[in-house]
Design a protein around this motif. Structure first.
Motif, short mmCIF file in Angstrom:
data_model
loop_
_atom_site.label_atom_id
_atom_site.label_comp_id
_atom_site.label_asym_id
_atom_site.label_seq_id
_atom_site.Cartn_x
_atom_site.Cartn_y
_atom_site.Cartn_z
N HIS A 79 0.85 -1.19 0.00
CA HIS A 79 0.00 0.00 0.00
C HIS A 79 0.89 1.24 0.00
O HIS A 79 1.79 1.36 0.83
N TRP A 80 0.64 2.13 -0.92
CA TRP A 80 1.38 3.39 -0.98
C TRP A 80 1.09 4.19 0.29
O TRP A 80 1.98 4.64 0.98
N PHE A 81 -0.18 4.37 0.59
CA PHE A 81 -0.61 5.04 1.81
C PHE A 81 -0.92 3.94 2.81
O PHE A 81 -1.75 3.08 2.54
N LYS A 89 -8.57 3.39 2.07
CA LYS A 89 -7.46 3.24 1.12
C LYS A 89 -6.85 1.84 1.18
O LYS A 89 -6.17 1.42 0.26
N ASP A 92 -8.45 0.23 -1.66
CA ASP A 92 -8.46 1.03 -2.88
C ASP A 92 -7.34 0.57 -3.81
O ASP A 92 -6.16 0.70 -3.51
N ASN A 95 -4.30 2.59 -4.52
CA ASN A 95 -3.32 2.71 -3.44
C ASN A 95 -2.39 1.49 -3.36
O ASN A 95 -1.59 1.39 -2.46
#
Length: 103
Positions: A79-81, A89, A92, A95
């Motif tokens: 996960h980026w975030f 997120k 998502d 993400n």
């Protein structure tokens, strides 16, 4: 770092995310409940997500630019975030990115 142009989310993934988000368990999960949020993430069709992410990134790790394969033992979905900061997120597709597992 590799620039990634995100594509549309696979309909099967969209359906599964909507199914998860409609449950009372999801609605009653708070930000910071990392284990619960990860359990929801694990319910997603990871094989399908991984292949789409790999295609977007031309089978290259966004961090190290190493060639990566469609193999869950060699590639992880990251996960980026961070998923403990925003539970929505966590599910998502935009993400998510594939990352080579460092050994």
């Amino acid at each position: 770092m590799l620039h990634i142009k995100k594509q549309r989310t696979d309909p099967e993934v969209v359906t599964k995310v909507a199914e998860i988000k409609s449950t009372s368990a999801w609605k009653n999960t708070s930000v910071g409940e990392t284990e619960k949020i990860r359990d929801f993430f694990e319910q997603l069709p990871k094989d399908k997500i991984r292949i789409h992410l790999l295609q977007e990134q031309h089978y290259l790790c966004a961090y190290c630019m190493k060639r990566i394969q469609d193999d869950p033992l060699e590639t992880t979905i990251e996960h980026w975030f961070p998923l403990d900061k925003d539970k929505d997120k966590a599910l998502d597709y935009k993400n998510m990115l594939p990352k080579a597992i460092q050994r």
